[in-house]
Design a protein around this motif. Structure first.
Motif, PDB file in Angstrom:
ATOM      1  N   PRO A  42      47.149  41.086  45.020  1.00 34.86           N
ATOM      2  CA  PRO A  42      46.456  40.843  43.743  1.00 34.86           C
ATOM      3  C   PRO A  42      47.393  40.361  42.638  1.00 34.86           C
ATOM      4  N   VAL A  43      48.641  40.832  42.641  1.00 37.58           N
ATOM      5  CA  VAL A  43      49.618  40.395  41.637  1.00 37.58           C
ATOM      6  C   VAL A  43      49.954  38.921  41.835  1.00 37.58           C
ATOM      7  N   MET A  44      50.160  38.519  43.073  1.00 34.11           N
ATOM      8  CA  MET A  44      50.465  37.113  43.362  1.00 34.11           C
ATOM      9  C   MET A  44      49.277  36.223  43.029  1.00 34.11           C
ATOM     10  N   TYR A 240      37.365  44.764  47.392  1.00 22.97           N
ATOM     11  CA  TYR A 240      35.999  45.263  47.223  1.00 22.97           C
ATOM     12  C   TYR A 240      35.886  46.133  45.978  1.00 22.97           C
ATOM     13  N   VAL A 241      36.826  47.058  45.819  1.00 26.00           N
ATOM     14  CA  VAL A 241      36.776  47.970  44.667  1.00 26.00           C
ATOM     15  C   VAL A 241      36.897  47.199  43.355  1.00 26.00           C
ATOM     16  N   LYS A 242      37.709  46.135  43.359  1.00 26.77           N
ATOM     17  CA  LYS A 242      37.890  45.342  42.133  1.00 26.77           C
ATOM     18  C   LYS A 242      36.583  44.728  41.641  1.00 26.77           C
ATOM     19  N   GLN A 243      35.673  44.409  42.579  1.00 24.49           N
ATOM     20  CA  GLN A 243      34.430  43.743  42.151  1.00 24.49           C
ATOM     21  C   GLN A 243      33.260  44.716  41.969  1.00 24.49           C
ATOM     22  N   ALA A 248      36.988  48.481  38.681  1.00 23.20           N
ATOM     23  CA  ALA A 248      38.179  47.657  38.890  1.00 23.20           C
ATOM     24  C   ALA A 248      39.461  48.436  38.604  1.00 23.20           C
ATOM     25  N   PHE A 249      39.413  49.331  37.628  1.00 28.19           N
ATOM     26  CA  PHE A 249      40.593  50.114  37.255  1.00 28.19           C
ATOM     27  C   PHE A 249      41.076  51.003  38.403  1.00 28.19           C
ATOM     28  N   PHE A 250      40.185  51.300  39.353  1.00 29.77           N
ATOM     29  CA  PHE A 250      40.495  52.254  40.416  1.00 29.77           C
ATOM     30  C   PHE A 250      40.993  51.574  41.685  1.00 29.77           C
ATOM     31  N   SER A 251      41.055  50.238  41.696  1.00 32.60           N
ATOM     32  CA  SER A 251      41.372  49.513  42.926  1.00 32.60           C
ATOM     33  C   SER A 251      42.762  49.860  43.454  1.00 32.60           C
ATOM     34  N   ASP A 252      43.776  49.862  42.594  1.00 34.27           N
ATOM     35  CA  ASP A 252      45.134  50.195  43.048  1.00 34.27           C
ATOM     36  C   ASP A 252      45.217  51.636  43.517  1.00 34.27           C
ATOM     37  N   TYR A 253      44.529  52.521  42.817  1.00 31.26           N
ATOM     38  CA  TYR A 253      44.571  53.939  43.189  1.00 31.26           C
ATOM     39  C   TYR A 253      43.942  54.179  44.560  1.00 31.26           C
TER      40      TYR A 253
END
Length: 403
Positions: A42-44, A240-243, A248-253
């Motif tokens: 996601p960062v890239m 999936y979590v991002k959308q 979206a805030f929980f995607s990395d976690y």
């Protein structure tokens, strides 16, 4: 008596060092070299606008390298040279991680991710045989779960570090992970030594593994289906979590939770294996993983996503540990080849999974359908495992009797 106890103590000390070395090698090769891409992607995408198609190609080429290594590593006659090959692939894995930051060429990235896949696959197969040989020789099979916990530790560690390392640039994530890997490798470098070989007497008339060798074929199918079903969630969970609305805030976690849950899971499933054999725990783990994959779709909130991440993280390495240990038990005379075949089927599933999910995603524009189909594949694996246990001569081998 005292001399015997002293020799036993020395043997356990040696196998402990090999166990620690194996744990760290899986942390570097799998948790960092292989799975950190999920968190860095996601960062890239945001910083250099890496397209979804390009991201898919990078994932696929890494899976291809893993597949090539899985088949190759187990069928090469390495003898006492396994330790040398492990060191070579460990260096390759670390270098290909850091070199991702040196170039912005997509062609070079493809080459680096392929080599990374080859090195991580080779380390997984060789280190599995390496550590299992040492632990089983000293009758310490209950510690097998600790070894596979290295994957979860690496996932959790990289998931925690990447947000900090990539604050300035995506390059910082790759370079930082290379530095961490170098530090870890330097600590365990001298532990990468071939276990001492001792002749083991076997009673051919009481060898349940030979009687149930047909179960190995079912294990191959089950593990291939696991590779196909699990990789869809491993690839698309964060996306999936991002959308999901307001999530979206929980995607990395969600990915960090997967890693944290994976760390102790192998120990738990190893304990279950010692008590119940491998058929029942493997079947239960597959069922729980199927629930974990589909739960975020049915409950697209923080509870459903968190619980789904726990179930997914708490089973995927346990399934690998159970399946590979069972395969080695069923093929004691050709352990490396058995591990290679298992990992090869798993790798094939990992290549098919994202491609199929990509077609479904393009057709439906929905991650939910892809995750639902992945859960269905895992349910199919459960059915195959049950059929395999029924058709074999014994339905639930106790691993301590088999090994």
């Amino acid at each position: 008596m005292s001399r015997s106890a002293d020799l036993q103590g020395q043997g356990k000390a040696a196998s402990t060092k090999i166990l620690i070395g194996g744990f760290v090698m899986l942390t570097i090769a799998m948790g960092i070299g292989r799975f950190s891409y999920t968190s860095i992607l996601p960062v890239m995408q945001s910083q250099i606008h890496l397209s979804i198609t390009e991201a898919g190609y990078l994932a696929a080429i890494n899976n291809l390298g893993y597949l090539v290594a899985a088949f190759g590593a187990g069928f090469l006659t390495l003898g006492a040279r396994r330790s040398a090959h492990l060191r070579i692939h460990l260096v390759l894995c670390i270098l290909t991680t850091g070199l991702m930051a040196v170039t912005a060429s997509f062609s070079w990235w493809m080459l680096l991710r392929f080599i990374s896949g080859v090195s991580s696959g080779s380390i997984f197969v060789l280190a599995s045989g390496f550590v299992l040989d040492a632990l089983l020789k000293d009758k310490r099979e209950e510690r097998i779960g600790i070894f596979y916990g290295g994957v979860g530790f690496g996932i959790a560690l990289s998931g925690l570090l990447i947000p900090m390392l990539s604050l300035q640039s995506w390059r910082g994530a790759w370079i930082g992970l290379m530095a961490v890997s170098i530090l870890f490798a330097s600590v365990i470098w001298r532990y990468i030594r071939e276990p001492q070989q001792h002749p083991m007497s076997q009673n051919a008339s009481h060898n349940p593994a030979k009687k149930e060798s047909n179960l190995f074929v079912f294990l191959l199918i089950v593990y291939g289906l696991e590779g196909l079903g699990y990789i869809v969630s491993a690839t698309f969970l964060v996306a999936y979590v991002k959308q999901v609305p307001h999530m979206a805030f929980f995607s990395d976690y969600s990915w960090i939770i997967v890693g944290i849950a994976a760390v102790p899971s192998s120990i738990f499933w190893s304990w279950c294996m010692g008590k119940l054999g491998y058929v029942k725990p493997l079947t239960a783990a597959l069922i729980l993983q199927a629930i974990g994959v589909i739960l975020p779709v049915f409950l697209p909130n923080i509870i459903g996503i968190a619980l789904g991440s726990v179930l997914f993280g708490g089973t995927f390495m346990g399934i690998s540990m159970l399946a590979i240990t069972a395969a080695r038990a069923l093929k004691p005379a050709s352990g490396n080849q058995a591990i290679a075949l298992m990992t090869g089927f798993f790798g094939t599933g990992q290549i098919i999974g994202p491609i199929g999910a990509g077609f479904v995603l393009d057709a439906t524009k929905s991650y939910s359908v892809s995750l639902a189909l992945a859960a269905l594949v895992l349910v199919t694996a459960v059915v195959v495992m049950i059929l395999g246990s029924i058709t074999s001569s014994g339905k639930s081998l106790i691993v301590k009797e088999t090994l």
